[in-house]
Design a protein around this motif. Structure first.
Motif, short mmCIF file in Angstrom:
data_model
loop_
_atom_site.label_atom_id
_atom_site.label_comp_id
_atom_site.label_asym_id
_atom_site.label_seq_id
_atom_site.Cartn_x
_atom_site.Cartn_y
_atom_site.Cartn_z
N VAL A 124 1.03 -1.26 -0.19
CA VAL A 124 0.07 0.12 0.06
C VAL A 124 0.70 1.36 0.04
O VAL A 124 0.72 2.13 -0.77
CB VAL A 124 -0.96 -0.04 1.13
N LEU A 125 1.92 1.26 0.87
CA LEU A 125 2.82 2.49 1.01
C LEU A 125 3.54 2.55 -0.49
O LEU A 125 3.74 3.93 -0.76
CB LEU A 125 3.84 2.13 2.08
N ALA A 126 3.85 1.42 -0.80
CA ALA A 126 4.55 1.67 -2.32
C ALA A 126 3.72 2.12 -3.43
O ALA A 126 4.08 3.00 -3.91
CB ALA A 126 5.02 0.26 -2.74
N GLN A 128 1.12 3.95 -2.79
CA GLN A 128 0.71 5.42 -2.61
C GLN A 128 1.93 6.28 -3.08
O GLN A 128 1.75 7.50 -3.81
CB GLN A 128 0.57 5.67 -1.15
N LEU A 129 3.35 5.86 -2.76
CA LEU A 129 4.39 6.65 -3.65
C LEU A 129 4.15 6.63 -4.76
O LEU A 129 4.57 7.79 -5.31
CB LEU A 129 5.51 5.90 -2.85
N ALA A 130 3.99 5.70 -5.45
CA ALA A 130 3.90 5.62 -7.13
C ALA A 130 2.79 6.67 -7.36
O ALA A 130 3.14 7.53 -8.48
CB ALA A 130 3.66 4.28 -7.42
N GLY A 131 1.70 6.78 -6.87
CA GLY A 131 0.72 7.59 -7.17
C GLY A 131 1.10 9.12 -7.11
O GLY A 131 0.98 9.92 -7.89
N ILE A 132 1.80 9.44 -6.03
CA ILE A 132 2.35 10.63 -5.76
C ILE A 132 3.31 10.97 -6.65
O ILE A 132 3.27 12.23 -7.38
CB ILE A 132 3.06 10.84 -4.34
N GLY A 133 4.13 10.08 -7.12
CA GLY A 133 5.42 10.39 -8.40
C GLY A 133 4.51 10.35 -9.24
O GLY A 133 5.09 11.38 -10.28
N ILE A 134 3.46 9.80 -9.70
CA ILE A 134 2.84 9.85 -11.10
C ILE A 134 2.22 11.53 -11.22
O ILE A 134 2.50 12.17 -12.12
CB ILE A 134 1.67 8.98 -11.01
N VAL A 135 1.42 11.93 -10.30
CA VAL A 135 0.73 12.94 -10.29
C VAL A 135 1.73 14.40 -10.28
O VAL A 135 1.34 15.27 -10.68
CB VAL A 135 -0.28 13.28 -9.33
N THR A 136 2.90 14.08 -9.70
CA THR A 136 3.91 15.09 -9.54
C THR A 136 4.98 15.14 -10.51
O THR A 136 5.95 15.96 -10.49
CB THR A 136 4.33 15.30 -8.03
N ILE A 140 11.96 10.36 -8.55
CA ILE A 140 12.67 10.06 -7.76
C ILE A 140 11.59 9.38 -6.74
O ILE A 140 11.73 8.05 -6.14
CB ILE A 140 12.91 11.18 -6.85
N ALA A 141 10.30 9.87 -6.65
CA ALA A 141 9.22 9.02 -5.93
C ALA A 141 8.79 7.67 -6.58
O ALA A 141 8.66 6.63 -5.89
CB ALA A 141 8.08 10.12 -5.87
N ILE A 142 8.85 7.68 -7.95
CA ILE A 142 8.57 6.45 -8.55
C ILE A 142 9.79 5.09 -8.20
O ILE A 142 9.40 4.33 -7.90
CB ILE A 142 8.55 6.40 -10.25
N VAL A 143 11.09 5.64 -8.13
CA VAL A 143 11.99 4.90 -7.81
C VAL A 143 11.86 4.43 -6.61
O VAL A 143 12.03 3.31 -6.07
CB VAL A 143 13.56 5.50 -8.24
N GLY A 144 11.46 5.36 -5.79
CA GLY A 144 11.41 4.98 -4.15
C GLY A 144 10.14 3.82 -3.96
O GLY A 144 10.35 3.07 -3.24
N ALA A 145 8.87 3.97 -5.00
CA ALA A 145 7.97 3.24 -4.77
C ALA A 145 8.41 1.82 -5.35
O ALA A 145 8.16 0.78 -4.60
CB ALA A 145 6.84 3.49 -5.69
N GLY A 149 8.50 -1.61 -2.73
CA GLY A 149 7.46 -2.58 -3.22
C GLY A 149 7.87 -4.18 -2.64
O GLY A 149 8.94 -4.27 -3.05
N PRO A 150 7.01 -4.86 -2.11
CA PRO A 150 7.45 -6.15 -1.63
C PRO A 150 6.95 -7.43 -2.70
O PRO A 150 6.92 -8.48 -2.26
CB PRO A 150 6.60 -6.38 -0.29
N GLU A 151 6.56 -6.82 -3.82
CA GLU A 151 6.04 -8.02 -4.53
C GLU A 151 6.90 -9.15 -5.18
O GLU A 151 6.29 -10.09 -5.69
CB GLU A 151 5.13 -7.21 -5.79
N PHE A 152 8.24 -8.95 -5.11
CA PHE A 152 8.92 -9.96 -5.84
C PHE A 152 8.90 -11.15 -5.11
O PHE A 152 9.15 -12.13 -5.58
CB PHE A 152 10.41 -9.45 -5.86
N GLY A 153 8.63 -11.09 -3.66
CA GLY A 153 8.48 -12.45 -2.98
C GLY A 153 7.31 -13.39 -3.19
O GLY A 153 7.98 -14.25 -3.58
N PRO A 154 6.38 -12.88 -3.40
CA PRO A 154 5.28 -13.77 -3.66
C PRO A 154 5.52 -14.14 -5.55
O PRO A 154 5.37 -15.26 -5.57
CB PRO A 154 3.83 -12.89 -3.82
N LEU A 155 6.26 -13.34 -6.06
CA LEU A 155 6.38 -13.75 -7.73
C LEU A 155 7.34 -14.82 -7.60
O LEU A 155 7.30 -15.96 -8.42
CB LEU A 155 7.01 -12.56 -8.36
N ALA A 156 8.67 -14.77 -6.57
CA ALA A 156 9.62 -15.94 -6.90
C ALA A 156 9.01 -16.96 -6.03
O ALA A 156 9.26 -18.03 -6.57
CB ALA A 156 10.89 -15.37 -5.92
N ALA A 157 7.95 -17.00 -5.02
CA ALA A 157 7.45 -18.03 -4.60
C ALA A 157 6.61 -18.86 -5.75
O ALA A 157 6.44 -20.07 -5.69
CB ALA A 157 6.60 -17.71 -3.45
#
Length: 322
Positions: A124-126, A128-136, A140-145, A149-157
């Protein structure tokens, strides 16, 4: 690289287990502590062994069903000063950095594949950061998002599940992704919807975001980057290279694409929402497919334990019980 195994075994299996450990190529040292294990009751065997020989020894222990009647724990000492360890690493085939320990990989990905509050909060935090980076229009905010992001864990699993047919692991990973992304996108959309009347960004914000156009313009390189990231990510898990894994996080646009879909739908930019949704799909598919390919490659080229050795161990175990 030397790995330490701590094996708890019933007393009647100590002798055959000790022999399997001593006879394993790449073993640097073996110590037996009789009756040291209380739960489960039995002996404790400490083994120092070259990483590239661990998988073969674990296969022998699996034949003995040590995991059913006892336990095996693996740790990696930060420093080992031993000539025997040097000789063991030299004798072991291959290189420790290339060694594949299936139980270790399954354990790592299994821990990161669960739908937990921690996983959901980071996603969720990632987003939200992406959304802020998109509208602004902030790279830098996009890279931070990407980094958060923790999504690679389930993808690897999911990749491990497909490669090893561990469907329970795959279902758990699919639930984490299937629930996590919609929830994160819904909250990002809600945030965007509330921000417009507050004047935090204009309705035409997406028309001015030249720095983030790559998110909703998927192309051949979108899939290529995802495949390369999948290769790198799975290799970093196999070799336990956390620094490389961070690089994978900030190379793919899964979270930014999810955030863009949410914001674009709120602003009525349906073609851009569709483009970013396609970007998200290409990244997810490319990462999983590449990770599966790496696992299958390791399975094909890795030396497997000879069937004769397994039969001998079974016979030894039977003789010990008798």
């Amino acid at each position: 690289m030397i790995v330490q195994l701590r094996i708890c075994v019933p007393g009647e299996l100590s002798e055959v287990t000790l022999k399997a450990c001593r006879d394993q190529v790449g073993t640097a040292g073996v110590a037996l502590i009789s009756s040291a294990s209380v739960v489960p009751p039995g002996d404790v065997i400490d083994v120092q062994i070259a990483r590239e020989s661990v998988e073969e020894l674990l296969e022998k222990l699996e034949v003995l069903k040590i995991g059913d009647v006892g336990s095996v724990a693996m740790t990696t000492p930060e420093f080992v000063l031993s000539r025997d360890a040097d000789r063991a690493e030299h004798a072991a085939p291959g290189d420790g950095a290339d060694a594949m320990i299936w139980d270790d990989v399954t354990g790592q990905t299994g821990e990161d594949s669960r739908l937990t509050w921690n996983f959901l909060a980071f996603l969720v935090l990632a987003t939200q950061l992406a959304g802020i980076g998109i509208v602004t229009d902030s790279p830098i905010a996009i890279v931070g998002a990407m980094a958060v992001g923790p999504e690679f864990g389930p993808l690897a699993a999911l990749a491990v599940s497909l490669a090893t047919r561990q469907w329970k692991l795959g279902r758990r990973a699919a639930i984490a992704l299937g629930v996590g992304f919609p929830v994160a996108m819904l909250l990002a959309a809600l945030t965007a919807w509330l921000s417009i009347p507050l004047g935090l960004f204009p309705r035409d914000a997406l028309d001015k975001g030249s720095a983030v156009e790559f998110i909703y313009h998927p192309g051949p390189y979108s899939l290529i980057v995802a495949i390369l990231a999948g290769f790198a990510g799975m290799l970093s898990i196999i070799g336990r290279r956390s620094a490389a894994l961070i690089g994978v996080f900030i190379s793919v646009t899964t979270v930014p694409a999810a955030g863009y879909v949410a914001v674009a739908l709120v602003l009525g930019e349906f073609p851009k929402a569709a483009g970013s949704a396609l970007q998200l799909l290409l990244n997810l598919v490319g990462i999983v497919a590449a990770a599966v390919a790496v696992l299958l490659f390791y399975r094909v080229v890795a030396k497997r334990r000879p069937a004769a050795a397994a039969r001998n161990l079974r016979q030894q175990r039977g003789g010990t019980r008798n």
